[in-house]
Design an enzyme around this catalytic site. Structure first.
Site, PDB file in Angstrom:
ATOM      1  N   LYS A 107      -3.366  -4.190 -15.380  1.00  0.00           N
ATOM      2  CA  LYS A 107      -2.495  -3.379 -14.519  1.00  0.00           C
ATOM      3  C   LYS A 107      -1.185  -3.166 -15.239  1.00  0.00           C
ATOM      4  O   LYS A 107      -0.737  -4.031 -16.005  1.00  0.00           O
ATOM      5  CB  LYS A 107      -2.243  -4.084 -13.181  1.00  0.00           C
ATOM      6  CG  LYS A 107      -1.871  -3.130 -12.080  1.00  0.00           C
ATOM      7  CD  LYS A 107      -3.117  -2.432 -11.565  1.00  0.00           C
ATOM      8  CE  LYS A 107      -2.849  -1.474 -10.447  1.00  0.00           C
ATOM      9  NZ  LYS A 107      -4.115  -1.027  -9.818  1.00  0.00           N
TER      10      LYS A 107
HETATM   11  P1  NAD Z   1      -0.058   7.554  -4.359  1.00  0.00           P
HETATM   12  O1  NAD Z   1       1.213   7.347  -5.071  1.00  0.00           O
HETATM   13  O2  NAD Z   1      -0.855   8.786  -4.648  1.00  0.00           O
HETATM   14  O3  NAD Z   1       0.190   7.511  -2.774  1.00  0.00           O
HETATM   15  C1  NAD Z   1       0.819   6.436  -2.147  1.00  0.00           C
HETATM   16  C2  NAD Z   1       1.133   6.845  -0.714  1.00  0.00           C
HETATM   17  O4  NAD Z   1       1.674   5.727  -0.012  1.00  0.00           O
HETATM   18  C3  NAD Z   1       2.186   7.947  -0.604  1.00  0.00           C
HETATM   19  O5  NAD Z   1       1.863   8.810   0.472  1.00  0.00           O
HETATM   20  C4  NAD Z   1       3.473   7.164  -0.292  1.00  0.00           C
HETATM   21  O6  NAD Z   1       4.440   7.952   0.377  1.00  0.00           O
HETATM   22  C5  NAD Z   1       2.907   6.104   0.608  1.00  0.00           C
HETATM   23  N1  NAD Z   1       3.754   4.936   0.752  1.00  0.00           N
HETATM   24  C6  NAD Z   1       4.528   4.311  -0.179  1.00  0.00           C
HETATM   25  N2  NAD Z   1       5.149   3.252   0.353  1.00  0.00           N
HETATM   26  C7  NAD Z   1       4.749   3.195   1.653  1.00  0.00           C
HETATM   27  C8  NAD Z   1       5.040   2.330   2.740  1.00  0.00           C
HETATM   28  N3  NAD Z   1       5.864   1.295   2.590  1.00  0.00           N
HETATM   29  N4  NAD Z   1       4.437   2.571   3.930  1.00  0.00           N
HETATM   30  C9  NAD Z   1       3.591   3.608   4.082  1.00  0.00           C
HETATM   31  N5  NAD Z   1       3.277   4.467   3.099  1.00  0.00           N
HETATM   32  C10 NAD Z   1       3.863   4.261   1.908  1.00  0.00           C
HETATM   33  O7  NAD Z   1      -0.930   6.239  -4.627  1.00  0.00           O
HETATM   34  P2  NAD Z   1      -2.509   6.065  -4.528  1.00  0.00           P
HETATM   35  O8  NAD Z   1      -3.074   6.299  -5.864  1.00  0.00           O
HETATM   36  O9  NAD Z   1      -3.025   6.821  -3.346  1.00  0.00           O
HETATM   37  O10 NAD Z   1      -2.616   4.489  -4.264  1.00  0.00           O
HETATM   38  C11 NAD Z   1      -2.523   3.934  -2.959  1.00  0.00           C
HETATM   39  C12 NAD Z   1      -3.092   2.524  -2.969  1.00  0.00           C
HETATM   40  O11 NAD Z   1      -4.451   2.559  -3.410  1.00  0.00           O
HETATM   41  C13 NAD Z   1      -2.389   1.529  -3.904  1.00  0.00           C
HETATM   42  O12 NAD Z   1      -2.442   0.244  -3.330  1.00  0.00           O
HETATM   43  C14 NAD Z   1      -3.253   1.561  -5.153  1.00  0.00           C
HETATM   44  O13 NAD Z   1      -3.123   0.379  -5.916  1.00  0.00           O
HETATM   45  C15 NAD Z   1      -4.621   1.674  -4.514  1.00  0.00           C
HETATM   46  N6  NAD Z   1      -5.653   2.199  -5.411  1.00  0.00           N
HETATM   47  C16 NAD Z   1      -5.540   3.421  -5.986  1.00  0.00           C
HETATM   48  C17 NAD Z   1      -6.559   3.896  -6.801  1.00  0.00           C
HETATM   49  C18 NAD Z   1      -6.520   5.288  -7.396  1.00  0.00           C
HETATM   50  O14 NAD Z   1      -7.542   5.710  -7.959  1.00  0.00           O
HETATM   51  N7  NAD Z   1      -5.435   6.021  -7.306  1.00  0.00           N
HETATM   52  C19 NAD Z   1      -7.668   3.098  -7.066  1.00  0.00           C
HETATM   53  C20 NAD Z   1      -7.766   1.845  -6.457  1.00  0.00           C
HETATM   54  C21 NAD Z   1      -6.753   1.411  -5.629  1.00  0.00           C
END
Ligand code: NAD
Length: 418
Positions: A107
């Site tokens: 990570k």
């Molecule tokens: P992203 O940046 O595209 O979106 C994150 C979203 O969360 C945004 O809408 C943001 O405004 C919102 N956010 C941020 N802080 C917040 C809070 N305190 N309360 C509510 N909403 C909040 O990120 P993503 O890629 O969608 O990732 C989201 C989660 O999924 C993370 O935990 C990430 O580790 C996990 N994840 C992502 C992937 C991927 O392929 N992108 C894969 C596995 C896990």
């Protein structure tokens, strides 16, 4: 370990210790398996648009190198800490092992607020980070992907920076790239679609009909928005959505297209005309059948776990539930948990497919990608449910035990290097 001391790291260690107890893991193994192999932190001076120079911190943690390269996302967020990155790398290890990928967990994180940077500044931060990490990354060493605050464009800049140094295109150095430069069809949507697929399977198990079923999604980024659309396609009503600015709840269901257009125009949900505006904390405890945390860690805690009103808790985010909240959810017995290491594994599974396609220069159709994705998720869910039933343990513990024991077995087979 002081270097990594952070609430999220402590939480990942606590989860590991619980699973290690269930596995009866010998003491001599525990530290060897738990501690990350490499932690790299770099300071990165970047020329800003106003002519000043700002120094950002960048981290990368490679958890174990036993089974292949390390694999995992890169996060841009003002809250990034080395300990948090180490926890996320550890979870990636168990996730990859659980679904049978030949990777250790990795990570990365950069201490910046992407919403406050111009496109040029974001590009400079990304290129500088890639440059600083150059000795430690590569298609056979460590392969990054998008996470919170990063996207396909970030991966394109990383791939370009690495390739310029190599003197030829190296698409396999990152995944989650645009399809035009070696990305995989279906990768951008893979995490959210995997989440929806698993929710669909669990609804079948629980004999829940989509009609009349409601869902609340915390986070409307890559994962949350794709999951929302996919659930709606099943006939499920999305009654709540939140982002960093706050939350919206609408019993009759939110108009996703309108909401997305609003976010594109305003960069947040705030000011949307429909639904009731509330805090993120309030949204989590509104009535719904399916609750999908898809944002940050540690949002379901001992303070709200008693008040959750969902039947299925689908952890699309990494580490959304604290160990204290886990204890409460276990006792309640009315919530079916899809633990994060399985729930969001669609992302890394299709990242693996992308890496394989890049190494072979042989690209698959979207149908093939999704079909293969579901054929990995389905047996992983079945294995977790079987283990949980046999050992009378929680779904989280079962998932972690399956992942951790595979890493332990691989380390045992390879032996200890003198
Ligand atoms: P992203 O940046 O595209 O979106 C994150 C979203 O969360 C945004 O809408 C943001 O405004 C919102 N956010 C941020 N802080 C917040 C809070 N305190 N309360 C509510 N909403 C909040 O990120 P993503 O890629 O969608 O990732 C989201 C989660 O999924 C993370 O935990 C990430 O580790 C996990 N994840 C992502 C992937 C991927 O392929 N992108 C894969 C596995 C896990």
């Amino acid at each position: 370990m002081k270097l990594l001391d952070d609430p999220v790291y402590r939480m990942a260690c606590q989860q590991f210790d619980r699973a290690a107890d269930v596995l009866g893991m010998p003491e001599q193994f525990r530290e060897r398996i738990k501690q990350p192999k490499r932690c790299i932190s770099v300071s990165m001076p970047v020329l800003m648009d106003d002519g000043s120079v700002q120094v950002f911190w960048g981290h990368r943690v490679q958890h174990h190198l036993t089974l292949g390269p390390t694999k995992g996302g890169l996060r841009f967020s003002p809250q990034v800490e080395l300990g948090e990155v180490a926890a996320l790398a550890m979870w990636m290890s168990w996730k990859c092992a659980l679904v049978g990928l030949p990777y250790g967990g990795g990570k990365g994180g950069v201490n910046c607020n992407p919403r406050e940077l111009s496109l040029r500044e974001l590009e400079m931060v990304t290129r500088r980070y890639t440059q600083e990490m150059m000795p430690f990354i590569g298609p056979q060493t460590d392969v990054m992907a998008p996470d919170m605050g990063t996207n396909e464009q970030t991966m394109a800049w990383m791939m370009d920076t690495y390739s310029m140094h190599a003197g030829h295109a190296v698409p396999a150095v990152v995944t989650g790239k645009p399809v035009s430069i070696g990305g995989s069809l279906g990768r951008r949507e893979a995490t959210g679609r995997g989440v929806a697929f698993l929710i669909g399977r669990v609804m079948e198990i629980l004999q829940m009909e989509p009609q009349g079923t409601t869902a609340i999604i915390q986070g409307f980024g890559n994962v949350g928005s794709v999951a929302a659309y996919a659930l709606r396609r099943f006939g499920i009503k999305i009654v709540g959505i939140s982002d960093f600015s706050g939350a919206l709840f609408h019993e009759k269901g939110l108009d996703l297209e309108k909401l997305e257009a609003h976010v594109l125009a305003n960069r947040s949900l705030e000011g949307f005309s429909e639904g009731q505006w509330m805090s993120n904390e309030e949204l989590l405890v509104q009535p719904c059948d399916i609750l999908v945390p898809a944002a940050v860690e540690r949002t379901i805690t001992e303070n709200n776990a008693h008040q959750l009103k969902c039947r299925i808790l689908a952890e699309a985010a990494n580490g959304p539930t604290t160990p204290e909240a886990d204890g409460i959810i276990d006792e309640r017995e009315d919530i079916f948990l899809i633990p994060d290491v399985l729930c969001n594994a669609g992302g890394v599974i299709v990242s693996y497919f992308e890496w394989v396609q890049d190494l072979q220069n042989f690209f698959w159709s979207e149908v093939e990608v999704l079909d293969r994705l579901y054929r990995v998720l389905e047996p992983a869910l079945a294995a977790i449910l079987k283990r949980a039933k046999e050992r009378k343990i929680s779904h989280r513990n079962a998932a972690l035990c399956l992942g951790i024991e595979r890493v332990m077995q691989a380390k045992q087979m390879r032996g200890l290097f003198p």
